[in-house]
Design a protein around this motif. Structure first.
Motif, short mmCIF file in Angstrom:
data_model
loop_
_atom_site.label_atom_id
_atom_site.label_comp_id
_atom_site.label_asym_id
_atom_site.label_seq_id
_atom_site.Cartn_x
_atom_site.Cartn_y
_atom_site.Cartn_z
N MET A 1 0.84 -1.19 0.00
CA MET A 1 0.00 0.00 0.00
C MET A 1 0.88 1.25 0.00
O MET A 1 1.94 1.27 0.62
CB MET A 1 -0.91 0.00 1.23
N GLN A 2 0.43 2.30 -0.67
CA GLN A 2 1.15 3.56 -0.71
C GLN A 2 1.18 4.20 0.68
O GLN A 2 0.32 3.92 1.53
CB GLN A 2 0.47 4.52 -1.68
N PRO A 3 2.15 5.08 0.95
CA PRO A 3 2.17 5.78 2.25
C PRO A 3 0.94 6.67 2.42
O PRO A 3 0.27 7.03 1.45
CB PRO A 3 3.45 6.64 2.15
N LEU A 4 0.64 7.01 3.66
CA LEU A 4 -0.43 7.95 3.96
C LEU A 4 0.12 9.38 3.83
O LEU A 4 1.30 9.62 4.09
CB LEU A 4 -0.93 7.75 5.39
N ALA A 5 -0.75 10.30 3.43
CA ALA A 5 -0.39 11.72 3.38
C ALA A 5 -0.89 12.40 4.64
O ALA A 5 -2.08 12.33 4.95
CB ALA A 5 -1.00 12.38 2.15
N VAL A 6 0.00 13.04 5.39
CA VAL A 6 -0.36 13.73 6.62
C VAL A 6 -0.13 15.23 6.42
O VAL A 6 1.01 15.67 6.28
CB VAL A 6 0.46 13.23 7.82
N SER A 7 -1.22 16.00 6.39
CA SER A 7 -1.05 17.46 6.29
C SER A 7 -0.71 18.00 7.67
O SER A 7 -1.30 17.60 8.67
CB SER A 7 -2.32 18.12 5.74
N ILE A 111 -5.62 10.33 3.42
CA ILE A 111 -5.22 11.60 4.03
C ILE A 111 -5.51 11.57 5.52
O ILE A 111 -6.60 11.17 5.94
CB ILE A 111 -6.00 12.79 3.43
N VAL A 112 -4.55 12.05 6.30
CA VAL A 112 -4.78 12.34 7.72
C VAL A 112 -4.47 13.81 7.92
O VAL A 112 -3.35 14.26 7.63
CB VAL A 112 -3.89 11.47 8.63
N THR A 113 -5.45 14.57 8.36
CA THR A 113 -5.26 16.01 8.49
C THR A 113 -5.04 16.41 9.95
O THR A 113 -5.85 16.08 10.81
CB THR A 113 -6.49 16.78 7.94
N ALA A 114 -3.95 17.08 10.22
CA ALA A 114 -3.71 17.64 11.55
C ALA A 114 -4.59 18.87 11.74
O ALA A 114 -5.07 19.46 10.77
CB ALA A 114 -2.23 17.97 11.73
N PRO A 115 -4.80 19.31 12.98
CA PRO A 115 -5.74 20.40 13.24
C PRO A 115 -5.30 21.73 12.65
O PRO A 115 -4.11 22.06 12.61
CB PRO A 115 -5.77 20.47 14.78
N VAL A 116 -6.30 22.51 12.21
CA VAL A 116 -6.06 23.85 11.68
C VAL A 116 -6.88 24.86 12.47
O VAL A 116 -7.83 24.50 13.18
CB VAL A 116 -6.43 23.95 10.19
N SER A 117 -6.53 26.12 12.33
CA SER A 117 -7.31 27.21 12.90
C SER A 117 -8.16 27.83 11.80
O SER A 117 -7.62 28.40 10.84
CB SER A 117 -6.40 28.27 13.51
N LYS A 118 -9.47 27.70 11.89
CA LYS A 118 -10.35 28.26 10.85
C LYS A 118 -10.19 29.78 10.76
O LYS A 118 -10.21 30.35 9.67
CB LYS A 118 -11.79 27.87 11.14
N ALA A 119 -10.02 30.42 11.91
CA ALA A 119 -9.87 31.88 11.91
C ALA A 119 -8.61 32.29 11.16
O ALA A 119 -8.61 33.26 10.38
CB ALA A 119 -9.85 32.41 13.34
#
Length: 330
Positions: A1-7, A111-119
């Motif tokens: 399996m291909q690696p996961l992409a982590v933003s 995709i695994v997304t790390a937390p972002v600030s919407k503001a």
């Protein structure tokens, strides 16, 4: 399996720290290889472990065992934990866009997304309500067809309505909306979790699920018809069920997912039972996307106390779901 992409998420939040700690736990947690989309500086600001800048996903897979691979997507020379900036928000935006593109192209498995600030994102021209809506749009999926599921070791829940005032829930709640959310959930349980016959619990809106119209009419007139139609379509569904008893240990194990009528009805059980291992997964997409179910936590960023459990759980779930989809392909 291909690696996961982590933003990498907002570089001033806890994202870089929990990503690095997850890599440290790669063997004990049985993690699949992953590549971080972002920049080296935020990781080096909170961690003294090995970081390897890479030029491709293939290179990331090759070096994963010895170093945390980072595929640069923007120029960020420095990052201060707990001090968000517009440059940092721009990096978070670029990292998310790159992660989605790589996964849609098939270079990364999920995709695994790390937390972002919407503001902070809004300050750099980000117009989507959250990461979910962005991933859905880039994937060619209408926002209403991207369904949020919160999952932990003890329970999976899906909020039918999400970020609206509680007083607006009865107006927004319709039989068709419940059906749409339920069918997306049931199909995802089959496709992503390998559950051949998903068992859905549908909560009531009012106390005691309305007591047949004595405590509000929504349960009888809106929710019950949705449950009946789900059964007619061949799905295993029960409801409306009183939410005050549904999450008891001997009851919740009867179901594979619970559809809840509003935000807190869905999130309180997950955060009470699985706070440190809660995962936010977007259902209904052509690609797998998960995220740790917590925010940027700017107040503790850089102090070395952020727990990586939810990031680890998000990585594990993304890998399992991607593998399940791959196995199901003809």
């Amino acid at each position: 399996m291909q690696p996961l992409a982590v933003s990498i998420g907002d570089p001033a939040g806890v994202g870089p720290e929990v990503i690095a700690k997850a890599w440290e736990a790669r063997h004990s947690a049985g993690l699949s290889p992953f590549v971080v989309l972002g920049a080296e500086a935020p990781l080096r600001a909170v961690w003294d472990g090995p970081v390897a800048p890479v030029a491709s996903v293939a290179e990331a897979a090759d070096c994963f065992e010895s170093a945390l691979p980072v595929l640069p997507v923007g120029a960020l020379a420095e990052a201060t934990p707990g001090a968000p900036t517009r440059d940092g928000a721009a990096l978070a935006f670029a990292a998310l866009e790159a992660a989605v593109a790589l996964t849609l192209e098939g270079q990364t498995a999920a995709i695994v997304t790390a937390p972002v600030s919407k503001a902070e994102l809004k300050a750099v021209g980000y117009t989507w309500p959250g990461q979910t809506e962005f991933v859905a749009e880039r994937s060619g999926v209408a926002p209403e067809d991207a369904v949020m599921m919160l999952a932990g070791p003890s329970v999976r829940t899906v909020p039918v309505t999400i970020h609206i005032p509680v007083r607006a829930v009865p107006e927004v709640l319709t039989t068709d909306l419940i059906l749409q959310r339920a069918e997306v959930t049931a199909r995802a349980l089959r496709q992503d979790f390998g559950i051949a016959e998903p068992r859905l619990a549908i909560t009531g809106l009012n106390p005691h699920a309305g007591e047949d119209g004595h405590i509000g009419l929504e349960d009888r007139d809106v929710i019950a018809p949705a449950v009946a139609e789900l059964r007619r379509r061949g799905w295993t569904a029960e409801g409306p069920l009183s939410a005050d008893t549904l999450f008891a240990p001997h009851i919740r194990t009867r179901y594979d997912a619970m559809l809840c009528m509003y935000h807190d009805q869905a999130l309180i059980p997950v955060k009470a039972l699985d706070f440190d291992q809660g995962v936010n997964m977007t259902l209904g997409l052509p690609i797998v996307r998960t995220s740790p179910d917590h925010g940027t936590a700017f107040n503790i960023a850089g102090r070395g106390i952020a727990r990586p459990d939810a990031m680890i759980a998000a990585l594990q779930m993304a890998a399992r779901c991607a593998a399940s989809r791959k196995a199901a392909r003809p």
